[in-house]
Design a protein around this motif. Structure first.
Motif, PDB file in Angstrom:
ATOM      1  N   PRO A   1      43.475  30.831  40.277  1.00  0.00           N
ATOM      2  CA  PRO A   1      42.066  30.662  40.642  1.00  0.00           C
ATOM      3  C   PRO A   1      41.125  31.194  39.559  1.00  0.00           C
ATOM      4  CG  PRO A   1      42.985  32.547  41.785  1.00  0.00           C
ATOM      5  CD  PRO A   1      44.122  31.900  41.041  1.00  0.00           C
ATOM      6  N   ALA A   2      39.995  30.498  39.393  1.00  0.00           N
ATOM      7  CA  ALA A   2      38.972  30.943  38.452  1.00  0.00           C
ATOM      8  C   ALA A   2      37.606  30.471  38.936  1.00  0.00           C
ATOM      9  CB  ALA A   2      39.253  30.406  37.050  1.00  0.00           C
ATOM     10  N   ILE A   3      36.587  31.209  38.519  1.00  0.00           N
ATOM     11  CA  ILE A   3      35.209  30.861  38.848  1.00  0.00           C
ATOM     12  C   ILE A   3      34.397  30.806  37.568  1.00  0.00           C
ATOM     13  CG2 ILE A   3      33.101  31.592  40.046  1.00  0.00           C
ATOM     14  CD1 ILE A   3      34.940  33.101  42.035  1.00  0.00           C
ATOM     15  N   GLY A   4      33.718  29.683  37.357  1.00  0.00           N
ATOM     16  CA  GLY A   4      32.699  29.586  36.315  1.00  0.00           C
ATOM     17  C   GLY A   4      31.414  30.068  36.962  1.00  0.00           C
ATOM     18  N   PHE A   5      30.997  31.270  36.641  1.00  0.00           N
ATOM     19  CA  PHE A   5      29.928  31.965  37.351  1.00  0.00           C
ATOM     20  C   PHE A   5      28.641  31.885  36.539  1.00  0.00           C
ATOM     21  CE2 PHE A   5      28.710  36.035  39.688  1.00  0.00           C
ATOM     22  CZ  PHE A   5      28.719  35.438  40.939  1.00  0.00           C
TER      23      PHE A   5
END
Length: 131
Positions: free
Chosen positions: A98-102
């Motif tokens: 999982p990853a988030i482009g924040f």
């Protein structure tokens, strides 16, 4: 060619260059002043990472960016909780991490702190995207 013709051509060339560069500068200023939407940041980040945008899952949901290693949800800082849930779901569905482009700007420190607290616990990669 006479001196008058050369002078006229030179003047026209200068006028053209002035108009061309002034318009280019105006467009760049407008682009910088326009608020960019989520898709702008998603596209820029995904292209840099060599990922696939809008990867469609079997349930018809879409991963914002899928790379060889990560399933990435892109969201503005205020939507930090939603981004966490979606990144975990997309990772589960794709077998990726999982990853988030924040997407963050001035004043978003409290959201960064919140998302990092949960991200550390669940091993979610955070990619900060500056407004």
């Amino acid at each position: 060619m006479s001196k008058k013709q050369i002078s006229l051509l030179f003047t026209l060339l200068l006028a053209f260059l002035y108009i061309f560069f002034e318009n280019d500068l105006t467009l760049n200023q407008q682009e910088q002043s326009v608020k960019k939407n989520e898709k702008y940041y998603q596209s820029k980040m995904c292209q840099e990472l060599g990922g696939k945008m809008e990867y469609i899952l079997t349930d018809k949901t879409r991963v914002d960016c899928l790379t060889n290693e990560y399933a990435i949800e892109v969201d503005f800082a205020q939507k930090w909780a939603e981004a966490i849930g979606q990144s975990l779901y997309y990772a589960h569905m794709t077998g990726k991490r999982p990853a988030i482009g924040f997407i963050v700007g001035d004043g978003d420190e409290r959201y960064i702190k919140r998302v990092r607290t949960v991200a550390d616990k669940f091993d979610i990669k955070i990619i900060l995207l500056q407004k």
